[in-house]
Design an enzyme around this catalytic site. Structure first.
Site, mmCIF file in Angstrom:
data_model
loop_
_atom_site.group_PDB
_atom_site.id
_atom_site.type_symbol
_atom_site.label_atom_id
_atom_site.label_comp_id
_atom_site.label_asym_id
_atom_site.label_seq_id
_atom_site.Cartn_x
_atom_site.Cartn_y
_atom_site.Cartn_z
ATOM 1 N N ASN A 85 0.822 -1.215 0.000
ATOM 2 C CA ASN A 85 0.000 0.000 0.000
ATOM 3 C C ASN A 85 0.853 1.261 0.000
ATOM 4 O O ASN A 85 0.351 2.347 -0.303
ATOM 5 C CB ASN A 85 -0.909 0.001 1.238
ATOM 6 N N HIS A 86 2.146 1.158 0.283
ATOM 7 C CA HIS A 86 3.024 2.330 0.256
ATOM 8 C C HIS A 86 3.625 2.568 -1.125
ATOM 9 O O HIS A 86 3.988 3.710 -1.442
ATOM 10 C CB HIS A 86 4.154 2.174 1.283
ATOM 11 N N HIS A 140 3.049 -5.401 10.726
ATOM 12 C CA HIS A 140 4.447 -5.208 11.109
ATOM 13 C C HIS A 140 4.877 -6.090 12.278
ATOM 14 O O HIS A 140 6.080 -6.214 12.534
ATOM 15 C CB HIS A 140 4.699 -3.739 11.450
#
Length: 795
Positions: free
Chosen positions: A121-122, A249
């Site tokens: 998504n980054h 994460h």
């Protein structure tokens, strides 16, 4: 044997370029990524598999791209042979715009450790001023440094084609799905629009036994995020063997059995701490996956190039209750005591983080030394580590403080005393309040929940502004929802503008939403169903709206031209109506000719002319004795043009001659040296029907035996003189002479009337309502005024 075993190094969420402007933490992401590739070569991995978010920014800086490409060239390129092959159609499963196949098969490149990855998504694809969507992954792919797979160009139809790999007798079907909007993907999955293509067996059917299926995904997991904002484990096909889950994460790299029970899930976590949350505080690992046939083994490898991070939480209310006297709300020095207590807690966290860092380095060194690779002895300094953690003693610390009933401290001022000891001195403390049971039952709790504030403490750092804005717009109970602009689309546009640096994200989204709204409203106006209001093809919609705008513009121009032509016709008609023949100005007795619309005006002008003729006849009778003084001769007199009225037939021929001469003199005075344009003549002619500016209502009767002039008579005489002077501006001298002559004529005419007409009575009274001139002894002066009036009418 070893020839049938796939060795794959697993890593995800490297976030290259995170905090690159930070002097202390700027190189942490590159150090961890380089260590992952070094471990891959050290353990003899066949390739590296990444589950998204290699870059932290959607448009990474040149420094980040330069460092990334330099690392990939050093560790992925070499002269060794690749010991597996790709069996599937590479053009369908790989996004390679140069050669159309994997980078290690390009004859112009020497790649001995390929890297396969999906976007997160980054670093997902976006439009950068053009029609084609590109990602930072495309830059690495076009440079043959990475094999990019798992991208879906159709957002409404997802078809996941596997990369079929074979090494000896082991076959792997590698599936990948790049990051998509969680709600959209959830909706498509429930609508069964997500399809997985499976390889065929020898008999033409699906080969379920010969392939080991691996699925790489980068989405939210179902961990308290709602039923529509994530991908549920039950959505994944049951025939999968192993799922690598990116985006989360927290490191949970050990394969865990799924809720379905038919496959296992491994969550490698990030290699660098991007948020100071509880999940990031756990030790970072990468994994070495070994696959033989349908069996696999995961070995987790600790990462040593990670900045140590320690976190803790306390409650000031519990401290006050359990450690009596340490903190007292009533104490005037409560802030100093609270700051002193928190300093002690932070120092203990710093000490704990440093101890954890030392243990981490020992474990990483031991794990690295446990594997011997003879190849590294011949590489020498070729692949020597270039990126290391700078100042490893400056650890990361986060202390969560529940301060219900207490005030807060300035975080910047508090962290200033730890500069040089920690890497994050400006955000060490995180203050929050505990929600009470009463507030949870009240309506205020729902508002906090809708604003995104009702969440576990460990997820506070994971909250971003886009989620808060979306929840506030969509779930707020005290406002009406947005009608024209869609809240979800605007939230996505805000996310693209802030996180992906798309300058035109908001503008393009607003335009698209407006076009869709206009289309929906136009269909509703025509009576179509609401189900047909859904518009999928934005390009067709845009073309249709542009064509409609052109048609409306053409209709408007045509209407304006028709209106202009109509106005021109009206103007021409008015000009033809008011146009007067110039011959009227040459003779007072000719009949006026006007167009039909001006009949009333023509009749008024004719009546005025008739009145002027009658007045001229009366003036002739009063001016018989002034022939010599006025300087006229019989030869200069004009011909008779109109018969005198019946009541004036008794006037002598000499009087008629005198009146005609007086008319000629008036014409010469009025137009001497002046040529009037036709427009002025027309306007002057139009004014002939108006009444004179002066009236005769207040004219007194004149006694024939009186030798003195009345005041009224004197004023009339002056008015006549001014009228004559005004009508002859261009011939001032001639007008003055005429005025003097008229004055002399008036005196002589009065004296002669007294001598010869003694038997006459008083003069007739002047009828104010009549248009006739007064028939008195001083009619010569009134004749001059009448002439002046006639001159003004012509002007």
């Amino acid at each position: 044997g070893e020839d049938d075993v796939f060795k794959i190094l697993i890593c995800t969420d490297n976030h290259l370029g995170f905090a690159e402007r930070d002097q202390i933490r700027g190189g942490d992401s590159f150090a961890a990524f380089e260590e992952c590739l070094q471990l891959a070569r050290h353990h003899g991995a066949d390739f590296v598999l990444n589950s998204g978010d290699i870059f932290h920014e959607n448009k990474p800086s040149r420094l980040t791209l330069h460092r990334t490409m330099e690392i990939l060239r050093r560790y992925c390129m070499g002269d060794n042979a690749v010991r597996f092959q790709i069996l599937s159609n590479q053009k369908e499963c790989l996004r390679s715009t140069v050669s159309g196949r994997a980078n290690y098969e390009d004859e112009f490149y020497s790649v001995d450790m390929p890297l396969f990855g999906i976007h997160g998504n980054h670093d997902d694809p976006t439009r950068d001023g053009g029609s084609e969507m590109l990602s930072a992954m495309d830059l690495l792919s076009v440079a043959n440094l990475l094999n990019y797979f798992g991208r879906q160009d159709e957002v409404d139809n997802v078809r996941i084609s596997p990369v079929l790999l074979r090494k000896g007798s082991t076959k792997i079907a590698l599936y990948g799905l790049g990051s998509m909007r969680d709600e959209r993907l959830n909706r498509m999955w429930q609508a069964k629009k997500v399809k997985f293509l499976r390889p065929r067996g020898e008999g033409g059917g699906k080969d379920d036994d010969g392939w080991f299926n691996i699925f790489c995904i980068h989405q939210n997991r179902d961990a308290g995020r709602g039923s529509k904002n994530c991908v549920h484990e039950s959505m994944i096909p049951e025939w999968m063997d192993l799922v690598f889950w990116g985006h989360e994460h927290e490191c949970l790299i050990d394969p865990d059995e799924s809720l379905v029970g038919t496959f296992r899930i491994s969550q490698p976590g990030s290699s660098v701490a991007t948020t100071l949350s509880q999940g990031e505080a756990k030790r970072k690992h990468c994994g070495l996956l070994e696959v033989r046939g349908n069996q696999f083994r995961m070995t987790k490898i600790p990462l040593g190039s990670v900045r140590s991070f320690a976190e803790g939480s306390i409650s000031l209310r519990d401290v006050e209750r359990n450690q009596g006297g340490v903190l007292d709300v009533e104490d005037p020095k409560i802030e100093e005591n609270m700051a002193s207590y928190l300093v002690d807690q932070v120092e203990s966290l710093i000490l704990r983080a440093r101890e954890e860092g030392e243990r981490l380095q020992e474990d990483a060194t031991a794990s690295y030394d446990a594997v011997t690779n003879m190849e590294e002895e011949f590489d020498g300094d070729k692949r020597k580590r270039r990126y290391e953690i700078r100042d490893p003693d400056k650890v990361l610390v986060r202390l969560r403080v529940e301060h219900t009933g207490f005030s807060t401290l300035n975080n910047q001022r508090f962290g200033a005393q730890f500069v040089g000891q920690v890497a994050n001195p400006s955000d060490i403390l995180l203050f929050h309040k505990k929600r009470s049971a009463e507030s949870a039952k009240s309506g205020g709790a729902s508002k906090k929940k809708s604003a995104g504030l009702d969440m576990p403490e460990e997820h506070i750092d994971d909250t971003n502004i886009e989620d808060l804005v979306k929840d506030n717009l969509m779930n707020s109970s005290d406002r009406k929802p947005m009608m024209v602009l869609d809240e979800k689309k605007m939230t996505e546009a805000l996310h693209d503008y802030v996180d992906k640096d798309e300058k035109d994200a908001l503008d393009s989204t607003v335009k698209i939403l407006l076009l869709k709204t206009q289309k929906v409203m136009s269909k509703k106006k025509k009576g179509q169903n609401d189900e047909e209001d859904q518009i999928d093809d934005e390009n067709k919609l845009k073309d249709m709206m542009e064509q409609r705008a052109e048609d409306k513009r053409a209709e408007f121009i045509e209407a304006m031209n028709a209106q202009a032509e109509k106005q021109d016709k009206k103007k021409k008609k008015r000009v033809s109506t008011t146009k007067v023949d110039d011959s009227v100005l040459d003779s007072d007795d000719e009949e006026l000719e006007d167009s039909p619309p001006a009949k009333k005006k023509a009749s008024r002008v004719a009546t005025s002319k008739k009145t002027a003729s009658k007045s001229a006849g009366r003036r002739k009778a009063r001016q018989e004795s002034d022939d010599d003084s006025m300087g006229y001769s019989e030869e200069e007199a004009p011909k008779k043009k109109r018969a005198a009225p019946a009541r004036k037939k008794a006037a002598t021929t000499k009087r008629k001659k005198r009146a005609a001469d007086s008319d000629d003199d008036d014409d010469s005075v009025e137009f001497a040296g002046v040529s009037q344009p036709s427009t002025q003549r027309s306007s002057a002619r139009a004014r002939t029907s108006k009444k004179p500016k002066y009236t005769y209502d207040d004219v007194e009767e004149i006694d024939e035996d009186s030798d003195e002039e009345t005041p009224k008579l004197k004023s009339r005489k002056k008015a006549a003189a001014r009228s004559v002077a005004s009508s002859a501006r261009t011939s001032r001298a001639k007008v003055n002479d005429t005025q003097s002559t008229l004055t002399t004529s008036y005196t002589a005419s009065t004296r002669k009337s007294k001598e010869n007409n003694g038997r006459r009575g008083r003069a007739q009274s002047i009828d104010s309502d009549s248009d006739d001139e007064p028939a008195t002894a001083n009619s010569s002066n009134w004749g001059t005024a009448s002439q002046s009036t006639k001159g003004r009418g012509r002007r």
